[in-house]
Design a protein around this motif. Structure first.
Motif, mmCIF file in Angstrom:
data_model
loop_
_atom_site.group_PDB
_atom_site.id
_atom_site.type_symbol
_atom_site.label_atom_id
_atom_site.label_comp_id
_atom_site.label_asym_id
_atom_site.label_seq_id
_atom_site.Cartn_x
_atom_site.Cartn_y
_atom_site.Cartn_z
ATOM 1 N N ALA A 1 0.665 -1.248 -0.050
ATOM 2 C CA ALA A 1 0.052 0.051 0.026
ATOM 3 C C ALA A 1 0.836 1.411 0.055
ATOM 4 O O ALA A 1 0.335 2.234 -0.347
ATOM 5 C CB ALA A 1 -1.222 -0.006 1.241
ATOM 6 N N CYS A 2 2.009 1.077 0.696
ATOM 7 C CA CYS A 2 2.896 2.361 0.588
ATOM 8 C C CYS A 2 3.746 2.719 -0.753
ATOM 9 O O CYS A 2 4.372 3.600 -0.906
ATOM 10 C CB CYS A 2 3.939 2.385 1.897
ATOM 11 S SG CYS A 2 3.174 2.392 3.395
ATOM 12 N N LEU A 3 3.837 1.675 -1.491
ATOM 13 C CA LEU A 3 4.734 1.579 -2.932
ATOM 14 C C LEU A 3 4.464 2.953 -3.700
ATOM 15 O O LEU A 3 5.441 3.575 -4.003
ATOM 16 C CB LEU A 3 4.576 0.442 -3.433
ATOM 17 C CG LEU A 3 5.698 -0.909 -2.713
ATOM 18 C CD1 LEU A 3 5.273 -1.888 -3.780
ATOM 19 C CD2 LEU A 3 6.785 -0.541 -2.354
ATOM 20 N N PRO A 4 3.119 3.174 -3.911
ATOM 21 C CA PRO A 4 3.070 4.451 -4.594
ATOM 22 C C PRO A 4 3.650 5.711 -4.117
ATOM 23 O O PRO A 4 4.139 6.553 -4.784
ATOM 24 C CB PRO A 4 1.589 4.582 -5.007
ATOM 25 C CG PRO A 4 0.922 3.289 -4.702
ATOM 26 C CD PRO A 4 1.943 2.581 -3.730
ATOM 27 N N ALA A 5 3.484 5.941 -2.843
ATOM 28 C CA ALA A 5 4.093 7.110 -2.219
ATOM 29 C C ALA A 5 5.743 6.870 -2.016
ATOM 30 O O ALA A 5 6.508 7.965 -2.085
ATOM 31 C CB ALA A 5 3.675 7.307 -0.709
ATOM 32 N N LEU A 6 6.119 5.828 -1.826
ATOM 33 C CA LEU A 6 7.506 5.495 -1.349
ATOM 34 C C LEU A 6 8.323 5.740 -2.937
ATOM 35 O O LEU A 6 9.481 6.185 -2.706
ATOM 36 C CB LEU A 6 7.820 4.155 -1.116
ATOM 37 C CG LEU A 6 7.538 3.807 0.497
ATOM 38 C CD1 LEU A 6 7.359 2.295 0.522
ATOM 39 C CD2 LEU A 6 8.386 4.607 1.426
ATOM 40 N N LYS A 7 7.621 5.374 -3.941
ATOM 41 C CA LYS A 7 8.267 5.523 -5.329
ATOM 42 C C LYS A 7 8.644 6.959 -5.727
ATOM 43 O O LYS A 7 9.334 7.221 -6.352
ATOM 44 C CB LYS A 7 7.361 4.947 -6.527
ATOM 45 C CG LYS A 7 7.403 3.200 -6.397
ATOM 46 C CD LYS A 7 6.704 2.724 -7.350
ATOM 47 C CE LYS A 7 6.524 1.333 -7.417
ATOM 48 N NZ LYS A 7 5.829 0.689 -8.529
ATOM 49 N N LYS A 8 7.926 7.978 -5.085
ATOM 50 C CA LYS A 8 7.976 9.576 -5.212
ATOM 51 C C LYS A 8 8.847 10.156 -4.251
ATOM 52 O O LYS A 8 9.476 11.103 -4.496
ATOM 53 C CB LYS A 8 6.428 10.064 -5.147
ATOM 54 C CG LYS A 8 5.596 9.718 -5.882
ATOM 55 C CD LYS A 8 4.338 10.211 -5.593
ATOM 56 C CE LYS A 8 3.156 9.846 -6.397
ATOM 57 N NZ LYS A 8 1.865 10.218 -6.005
ATOM 58 N N SER A 9 9.706 9.182 -3.280
ATOM 59 C CA SER A 9 10.433 9.861 -2.497
ATOM 60 C C SER A 9 11.966 9.664 -2.976
ATOM 61 O O SER A 9 12.257 8.884 -3.691
ATOM 62 C CB SER A 9 10.637 8.902 -1.360
ATOM 63 O OG SER A 9 11.605 9.391 -0.202
ATOM 64 N N SER A 10 12.955 10.681 -2.545
ATOM 65 C CA SER A 10 14.223 10.724 -3.010
ATOM 66 C C SER A 10 15.137 9.687 -2.455
ATOM 67 O O SER A 10 16.193 9.478 -2.983
ATOM 68 C CB SER A 10 14.674 11.966 -2.772
ATOM 69 O OG SER A 10 14.608 12.566 -1.549
ATOM 70 N N ASN A 11 14.774 9.160 -1.169
ATOM 71 C CA ASN A 11 15.603 8.248 -0.492
ATOM 72 C C ASN A 11 14.633 7.154 0.315
ATOM 73 O O ASN A 11 14.484 7.253 1.470
ATOM 74 C CB ASN A 11 16.434 8.938 0.293
ATOM 75 C CG ASN A 11 17.408 7.871 0.965
ATOM 76 O OD1 ASN A 11 17.885 6.988 0.055
ATOM 77 N ND2 ASN A 11 18.079 8.112 2.096
ATOM 78 N N ALA A 12 13.666 6.181 -0.202
ATOM 79 C CA ALA A 12 12.763 5.830 0.211
ATOM 80 C C ALA A 12 13.280 4.539 1.126
ATOM 81 O O ALA A 12 14.097 3.740 0.454
ATOM 82 C CB ALA A 12 11.705 5.320 -0.695
ATOM 83 N N HIS A 13 12.825 4.077 2.116
ATOM 84 C CA HIS A 13 13.065 2.901 2.975
ATOM 85 C C HIS A 13 11.964 2.235 3.294
ATOM 86 O O HIS A 13 11.082 2.865 3.799
ATOM 87 C CB HIS A 13 13.989 3.432 4.083
ATOM 88 C CG HIS A 13 15.337 3.760 3.765
ATOM 89 N ND1 HIS A 13 16.653 2.843 3.707
ATOM 90 C CD2 HIS A 13 16.063 4.839 3.569
ATOM 91 C CE1 HIS A 13 17.548 3.255 3.510
ATOM 92 N NE2 HIS A 13 17.587 4.593 3.274
ATOM 93 N N ILE A 14 12.158 0.915 3.594
ATOM 94 C CA ILE A 14 11.314 -0.112 4.223
ATOM 95 C C ILE A 14 12.048 -0.830 5.157
ATOM 96 O O ILE A 14 13.145 -1.543 4.684
ATOM 97 C CB ILE A 14 10.572 -0.964 3.124
ATOM 98 C CG1 ILE A 14 9.299 -0.500 2.559
ATOM 99 C CG2 ILE A 14 9.827 -1.934 4.214
ATOM 100 C CD1 ILE A 14 8.786 -1.311 1.385
ATOM 101 N N LEU A 15 11.984 -0.797 6.344
ATOM 102 C CA LEU A 15 12.607 -1.337 7.453
ATOM 103 C C LEU A 15 11.715 -2.361 8.223
ATOM 104 O O LEU A 15 10.559 -1.992 8.686
ATOM 105 C CB LEU A 15 13.047 -0.614 8.293
ATOM 106 C CG LEU A 15 14.193 -0.997 9.287
ATOM 107 C CD1 LEU A 15 15.482 -1.831 8.826
ATOM 108 C CD2 LEU A 15 14.563 -0.084 10.449
ATOM 109 N N ASN A 16 11.877 -3.747 8.068
ATOM 110 C CA ASN A 16 10.993 -4.601 8.727
ATOM 111 C C ASN A 16 11.779 -5.325 10.324
ATOM 112 O O ASN A 16 13.178 -5.204 10.002
ATOM 113 C CB ASN A 16 10.712 -6.099 8.053
ATOM 114 C CG ASN A 16 9.866 -5.833 6.945
ATOM 115 O OD1 ASN A 16 9.473 -4.592 6.766
ATOM 116 N ND2 ASN A 16 9.638 -6.733 6.027
ATOM 117 N N LEU A 17 11.208 -5.201 11.339
ATOM 118 C CA LEU A 17 11.641 -5.812 12.358
ATOM 119 C C LEU A 17 11.704 -7.210 12.573
ATOM 120 O O LEU A 17 10.647 -7.978 12.860
ATOM 121 C CB LEU A 17 11.030 -5.159 13.764
ATOM 122 C CG LEU A 17 11.804 -3.824 14.250
ATOM 123 C CD1 LEU A 17 12.984 -4.011 14.792
ATOM 124 C CD2 LEU A 17 11.583 -2.669 13.078
ATOM 125 N N SER A 18 12.642 -8.143 11.949
ATOM 126 C CA SER A 18 12.706 -9.386 11.688
ATOM 127 C C SER A 18 13.965 -9.842 11.609
ATOM 128 O O SER A 18 14.955 -9.068 11.379
ATOM 129 C CB SER A 18 11.780 -9.744 10.444
ATOM 130 O OG SER A 18 12.467 -9.280 9.134
#
Length: 273
Positions: free
Chosen positions: A131-148
């Motif tokens: 769900a966050c991918l469309p917004a993240l693709k517009k960011s200049s330095n997008a991160h996803i961080l999982n606590l795993s």
């Protein structure tokens, strides 16, 4: 203020590791949206999304948005992301921290516990990220961080806690897959895991009680590690399974004593390590 103007969405942000990360990034200038189910005081849980938001607001100068939501459900996920984007104008960082735990053997695992862990840990993480991918693709330095945890398929953990282990390694497989899938979009997808147990509500109420808490570290050590990871260039930092202590050592930090709940107690290594 390395996160000045950055828009951060954190699941499970009411307490523990999620709140600690929120406060660390808020102090560095970020706008923070925290997601949690606890809107009313609970006898066994510290605070609510609203009291957490007040603490986070005091820690930083950015905006703080508390969102009551449940990532087991698609309509809730859609509302969480929509509300965050409408409030902040975008999302630069997604932290998939929300998690459920039940350290039971196969014979002791009830279907509802299995479903809860997999609906939050795996399904929720996957669809929050989607769900966050469309917004993240517009960011200049997008991160996803999982606590795993790191993807080390040691039979010890599957033999001890099969249902929980599958769910947490499922979160890590999301990291492995999305990191590869999103390379062309220059989105960094990584995992972070603590070397020792962290004093959270789950440790207190489910795993080991007061004794285990005394042998744990404070959530701030994970928050400090996340702070350094999320500053890295996303296009060059992806597909990693980081350990909190290792990240801090790379930053020249060698004294971890202030992170201990009780420095006189021997620390308990976390699961999967």
């Amino acid at each position: 203020m390395p996160f000045n103007g950055k828009k951060v969405l954190i699941t499970g942000g009411s307490r523990g590791i999620g709140k600690a990360i929120a406060m660390r990034l808020a102090a560095a200038g970020a706008d923070i949206a925290i997601v949690g189910k606890t809107a009313e005081p609970h006898p066994k849980l510290e605070g609510t999304i609203f009291t957490a938001a007040e603490e986070i607001a005091k820690a930083g100068a950015g905006n703080v948005l508390p969102i009551q939501g449940d990532i087991r459900f698609e309509d809730s996920i859609e509302q969480i992301v929509k509300t965050t984007v409408e409030k902040f104008g975008g999302i630069d960082i997604l932290i998939n921290n929300a998690s459920a735990i039940s350290l039971s053997s196969t014979e002791q695992t009830e279907p509802k516990r299995w479903d809860l862990m997999h609906d939050i840990n795996v399904r929720g993480t996957f669809f929050m990220s989607k769900a966050c991918l469309p917004a993240l693709k517009k960011s200049s330095n997008a991160h996803i961080l999982n606590l795993s945890p790191p993807l080390q398929l040691n039979p010890e953990w599957f033999g001890r806690f099969l249902a929980y282990s599958i769910s947490k390694f499922g979160m890590s497989m999301v990291v492995l897959g999305l990191a590869e899938e999103l390379k062309s979009h220059r989105i960094g997808v990584n995992a972070l895991w603590p070397k020792t147990t962290i004093a959270t509500a789950a440790i207190q109420n489910i795993v080991g009680g007061d004794l285990m808490v005394q042998r744990s570290r404070k959530p701030e050590i994970v928050a400090d590690a996340a702070y350094y990871i999320l500053q890295r260039p996303a296009a060059e930092c992806t597909g990693n399974f980081f350990i909190d202590e290792d990240i801090l050592i790379q930053q020249g930090i060698s004294d971890f004593s202030h992170y201990a709940v009780n420095p006189s107690q021997k620390l308990m290594p976390d699961l999967f390590l």
